[in-house]
Design an enzyme around this catalytic site. Structure first.
Site, PDB file in Angstrom:
ATOM      1  N   HIS A 180       0.835  -1.201   0.000  1.00 19.50           N
ATOM      2  CA  HIS A 180       0.000   0.000   0.000  1.00 19.50           C
ATOM      3  C   HIS A 180       0.867   1.246   0.000  1.00 19.50           C
ATOM      4  CE1 HIS A 180       0.856  -1.186   4.160  1.00 19.50           C
ATOM      5  NE2 HIS A 180       0.858   0.108   4.460  1.00 19.50           N
ATOM      6  N   HIS A 235       1.092   5.309   1.207  1.00 20.98           N
ATOM      7  CA  HIS A 235       0.554   6.297   2.148  1.00 20.98           C
ATOM      8  C   HIS A 235       0.585   7.670   1.466  1.00 20.98           C
ATOM      9  CE1 HIS A 235       1.206   3.956   6.047  1.00 20.98           C
ATOM     10  NE2 HIS A 235       1.923   3.250   5.200  1.00 20.98           N
TER      11      HIS A 235
HETATM   12  P1  AMP Z   1       2.550   0.183   7.233  1.00 22.77           P
HETATM   13  O1  AMP Z   1       3.287   0.466   8.506  1.00 22.77           O
HETATM   14  O2  AMP Z   1       3.183   0.853   6.029  1.00 22.77           O
HETATM   15  O3  AMP Z   1       2.319  -1.296   7.025  1.00 22.77           O
HETATM   16  O4  AMP Z   1       1.159   0.891   7.376  1.00 22.77           O
HETATM   17  C1  AMP Z   1       0.021   0.270   7.875  1.00 22.77           C
HETATM   18  C2  AMP Z   1      -0.951   1.362   8.218  1.00 22.77           C
HETATM   19  O5  AMP Z   1      -2.236   0.787   8.323  1.00 22.77           O
HETATM   20  C3  AMP Z   1      -0.657   2.079   9.539  1.00 22.77           C
HETATM   21  O6  AMP Z   1      -0.414   3.458   9.290  1.00 22.77           O
HETATM   22  C4  AMP Z   1      -1.940   1.856  10.345  1.00 22.77           C
HETATM   23  O7  AMP Z   1      -2.313   2.976  11.093  1.00 22.77           O
HETATM   24  C5  AMP Z   1      -2.956   1.531   9.275  1.00 22.77           C
HETATM   25  N1  AMP Z   1      -4.073   0.697   9.700  1.00 22.77           N
HETATM   26  C6  AMP Z   1      -4.033  -0.433  10.459  1.00 22.77           C
HETATM   27  N2  AMP Z   1      -5.277  -0.932  10.614  1.00 22.77           N
HETATM   28  C7  AMP Z   1      -6.119  -0.114   9.940  1.00 22.77           C
HETATM   29  C8  AMP Z   1      -7.539  -0.080   9.734  1.00 22.77           C
HETATM   30  N3  AMP Z   1      -8.342  -1.012  10.247  1.00 22.77           N
HETATM   31  N4  AMP Z   1      -8.057   0.930   8.983  1.00 22.77           N
HETATM   32  C9  AMP Z   1      -7.255   1.872   8.464  1.00 22.77           C
HETATM   33  N5  AMP Z   1      -5.910   1.901   8.622  1.00 22.77           N
HETATM   34  C10 AMP Z   1      -5.355   0.934   9.351  1.00 22.77           C
END
Ligand code: AMP
Ligand code: ZN
Length: 136
Positions: free
Chosen positions: A99, A101
Site C-alpha cells: 500500500h 501512504h
Molecule cells: P505500514 O506500517 O506501512 O504497514 O502501514 C500500515 C498502516 O495501516 C498504519 O499506518 C496503520 O495505522 C494503518 N491501519 C491499520 N489498521 C487499519 C484499519 N483497520 N483501517 C485503516 N488503517 C489501518
C-alpha cells in the site's frame, strides 16, 4: 489472505473510511493518521510488498494516487503531500499487503523527514559498485 487486515477491509468484514474505489484499487483513511487526510492506496488483490506486486499493479497505485491526491489536499487544506511505501518490517511495514501512504502536508506542520548523513565519496563509490553488479 485470511489473516490480512487489509483483505478483511476490502471484503467488507472490517469497516473503512472509503475515499475512492474502482475495480482494482481502494483508498481509505488511515485510522492512525500522521496528518489529517492520511490515506492508504491499496490494491484489491493481496501482494506482500512492492517487490512482489506485478509492475502493472504498482503502476496503477501510482496512477490512482495522481488522480486522488489533489482532491485529498483540497479537502483538508493541504499544500503538499508525502508519498510513502514501507517495504519490509525494518522499513516499518506492519501490514503485509502492499500500500501507498498519501500524507498531506501543511506549512509549519512540524513533520520531519529522515535525517541525512555525511559520507565520503569513496563510500558512495563502494556502494554503487555493489549495487551495479546486481542490478540487471
Ligand atoms: P505500514 O506500517 O506501512 O504497514 O502501514 C500500515 C498502516 O495501516 C498504519 O499506518 C496503520 O495505522 C494503518 N491501519 C491499520 N489498521 C487499519 C484499519 N483497520 N483501517 C485503516 N488503517 C489501518
Ligand atoms: Zn491482504
Amino acid at each position: 489472505m485470511s489473516d490480512c487486515i487489509f483483505c478483511k477491509i476490502i471484503q467488507g468484514v472490517l469497516p473503512k473510511y472509503k475515499v475512492y474505489e474502482d475495480e482494482d484499487v481502494v483508498a481509505f483513511l488511515d485510522i492512525h493518521p500522521v496528518s489529517v487526510g492520511h490515506t492508504l492506496v491499496v490494491p484489491k488483490k493481496h501482494y506482500l510488498d512492492l517487490v512482489n506486486a506485478p509492475p502493472e499493479v504498482a503502476a496503477n497505485l501510482m496512477a490512482i494516487t495522481q488522480k486522488i491526491a489533489p482532491s485529498i489536499m483540497e479537502a483538508v487544506g493541504a499544500t503538499a503531500f508525502n508519498l510513502a511505501l514501507n517495504n519490509g518490517a525494518q522499513a516499518g511495514q506492519v501490514v503485509n499487503h502492499v500500500h501507498l501512504h498519501i500524507i498531506p502536508r501543511f506549512a509549519d506542520d512540524g513533520l520531519r523527514l529522515w535525517p541525512a548523513k555525511e559520507v565520503k565519496p569513496t563510500e558512495l563509490e563502494d556502494t554503487v559498485k555493489k549495487i551495479r553488479t546486481l542490478v540487471v
